[in-house]
Design a protein around this motif. Structure first.
Motif, short mmCIF file in Angstrom:
data_model
loop_
_atom_site.label_atom_id
_atom_site.label_comp_id
_atom_site.label_asym_id
_atom_site.label_seq_id
_atom_site.Cartn_x
_atom_site.Cartn_y
_atom_site.Cartn_z
N ASP A 231 -12.02 2.00 2.76
CA ASP A 231 -11.93 3.30 3.41
C ASP A 231 -10.52 3.59 3.91
O ASP A 231 -10.16 4.75 4.12
CB ASP A 231 -12.89 3.37 4.60
CG ASP A 231 -14.33 3.10 4.17
OD1 ASP A 231 -14.87 3.93 3.41
OD2 ASP A 231 -14.89 2.07 4.58
N LEU A 232 -9.74 2.52 4.13
CA LEU A 232 -8.39 2.62 4.67
C LEU A 232 -7.55 1.54 3.99
O LEU A 232 -8.04 0.43 3.77
CB LEU A 232 -8.38 2.36 6.18
CG LEU A 232 -9.41 3.11 7.03
CD1 LEU A 232 -9.58 2.43 8.39
CD2 LEU A 232 -9.00 4.56 7.19
N ILE A 233 -6.32 1.86 3.64
CA ILE A 233 -5.45 0.90 2.96
C ILE A 233 -4.08 0.92 3.62
O ILE A 233 -3.53 1.99 3.89
CB ILE A 233 -5.31 1.23 1.46
CG1 ILE A 233 -6.67 1.15 0.75
CG2 ILE A 233 -4.33 0.27 0.78
CD1 ILE A 233 -6.66 1.70 -0.67
N SER A 234 -3.53 -0.26 3.87
CA SER A 234 -2.13 -0.34 4.32
C SER A 234 -1.40 -1.38 3.50
O SER A 234 -1.98 -2.38 3.05
CB SER A 234 -2.04 -0.65 5.82
OG SER A 234 -2.76 -1.81 6.15
N LEU A 235 -0.11 -1.13 3.31
CA LEU A 235 0.75 -2.01 2.51
C LEU A 235 2.00 -2.30 3.32
O LEU A 235 2.71 -1.38 3.73
CB LEU A 235 1.17 -1.31 1.20
CG LEU A 235 0.09 -0.67 0.37
CD1 LEU A 235 0.71 0.17 -0.74
CD2 LEU A 235 -0.84 -1.73 -0.22
N LYS A 236 2.26 -3.58 3.56
CA LYS A 236 3.48 -3.97 4.27
C LYS A 236 4.43 -4.54 3.24
O LYS A 236 4.16 -5.59 2.66
CB LYS A 236 3.13 -4.98 5.36
CG LYS A 236 4.18 -5.05 6.43
CD LYS A 236 3.59 -5.41 7.78
CE LYS A 236 4.68 -5.51 8.82
NZ LYS A 236 5.95 -6.03 8.31
#
Length: 391
Positions: A231-236
């Motif tokens: 539902d939510l994606i983050s990329l560092k």
């Protein structure tokens, strides 16, 4: 190993696990993976193989009235030549979300790594048991978070009351991808890594694709994220690309575009947050590669140093400052046609003033307190009403 009548043995199956994308049947039991087999087959790097098989963010989750739980596992321990022994991996037990117990398994295989020679020697070991007792005699959800930094084969699960897989908690799923900092380097327990703390603060279910030394814009990682429900994606993005001196500026922006394009093929409108690197003084203006500094290893101190030449930055060598500027520009360019794409400067999680108050112990990785600091700041910026992950 117990054979007493009051112990119930429950077969270990994938439906008891959260946070794993694949499971492998071994001769001993079940080995959780954080990359699917197809992705693993496309990379022969032993660092990635070790990192994705360490179950950061992976936990057993079940409903039971049991007051006692035993888990047999076969860990793979890592030791480094010339360094003091590493602490055993930590298992953390939560009852209805509340931390209730910690333990370790002291036996297992041992991998002895010689960082100067670039070799690793494996010694075979035996399984061990982690026990949790005196749990409340009520119906409850029990989670056992596996060691974030220790490959763990699950051998057997025993309880003194029946077990069934925990139902879907009905919360949003947050998939996060990053480097060793997201993997949990230098945190002392699996629920203390910053993505786990942030997930708890944000009320979401975590899938942690933080891979130590391996956040390298690999196409198979992008395809994995594309194909994983979230539902939510983050990329560092950034620190490992500098650490490895992996690419120059000419390759970096197209690689980020391609990574995002692939994810968008499967998640066209999912909130997607690109996070640039936290402050890391050794690599702010000095390119990679990064190398271990063994001068203090006898006293148990391993540090890292940047080996590149700042004079080569105009020729396209990457530093953290270059990468931050490029990511901000790239997200701004794309966000006109992608309103669900967002950017966060990593120095909002850990910046100049923090480096004075909370220096990175090895010049690269945050300690326990800093993981929690980063988590609180991420939750405040991402999960609140104004954030990209607003409820």
């Amino acid at each position: 190993m117990h054979t007493d009548d009051h112990w119930i043995s429950t077969p270990l199956t994938a439906d008891l696990l959260r946070g794993a994308l694949d499971v492998e049947r071994t001769e001993h039991g079940l080995l959780p993976h954080r990359l699917p087999a197809r992705a693993r087959a496309q990379c022969a790097d032993p660092q990635l193989a070790m990192a994705e098989a360490q179950p950061s963010g992976v936990r057993l989750a079940f409903r039971t009235r049991a007051t006692a739980v035993e888990l047999d596992t076969l860990p793979t321990k890592r030791n480094y030549v010339g360094a003091p022994p590493r602490p055993d991996g930590v298992y953390e037990l939560l009852v209805d979300g509340v931390p209730t117990g910690r333990g370790s398994v002291t036996s297992g295989h041992t991998l002895t790594i010689d960082m100067t020679a670039g070799t690793a020697e494996r010694a075979t070991g035996t399984p061990g048991t982690v026990r949790f007792t005196d749990l409340p005699d009520t119906d409850k959800t029990v989670e056992i978070w596996l060691p974030h930094n220790e490959t763990t084969e699950l051998v057997a699960l025993r309880t003194d009351a029946p077990v069934e897989p925990a139902p879907d908690p009905g919360r949003r799923t947050w998939l996060h991808h990053g480097s060793s900092i997201s993997h949990g380097s230098d945190a002392t327990g699996p629920t203390g890594i910053w993505p786990a703390v942030a997930a708890s603060l944000g009320g979401v279910e975590l899938i942690n694709l933080g891979f130590s030394g391996s956040a390298l814009l690999d196409p198979f990682t992008a395809r994995t994220i594309r194909d994983t429900p979230a539902d939510l994606i983050s990329l560092k993005i950034g620190i490992n690309i500098v650490n490895h001196d992996l690419m120059r500026l000419r390759a970096f922006a197209p690689a980020v575009h391609g990574f995002l394009d692939t994810i968008r093929d499967g998640h066209p409108t999912t909130p997607l947050l690109v996070v640039s690197p936290i402050l890391c003084p050794i690599h702010e203006t000095t390119p990679g590669p990064c190398a271990p500094d063994f001068s203090g290893i006898g006293e148990g101190r391993l540090r890292f140093r940047a080996m590149g030449d700042p004079a080569e930055v105009p020729l396209g060598k990457l530093t953290l400052q270059v990468i931050r500027a490029e990511l901000a520009r790239l997200v701004a360019d794309r966000s006109g046609s992608d309103p669900n794409l967002h950017h966060l400067d990593g120095r909002e999680l850990y910046g100049e003033t923090d480096a004075e108050a909370h220096p990175l112990p090895d010049d690269l990785h945050p300690d326990d307190d800093t993981h929690r600091l980063m988590a609180r700041r991420f939750a405040a910026r991402a999960f609140t009403a104004e954030g990209p992950f607003a409820p």
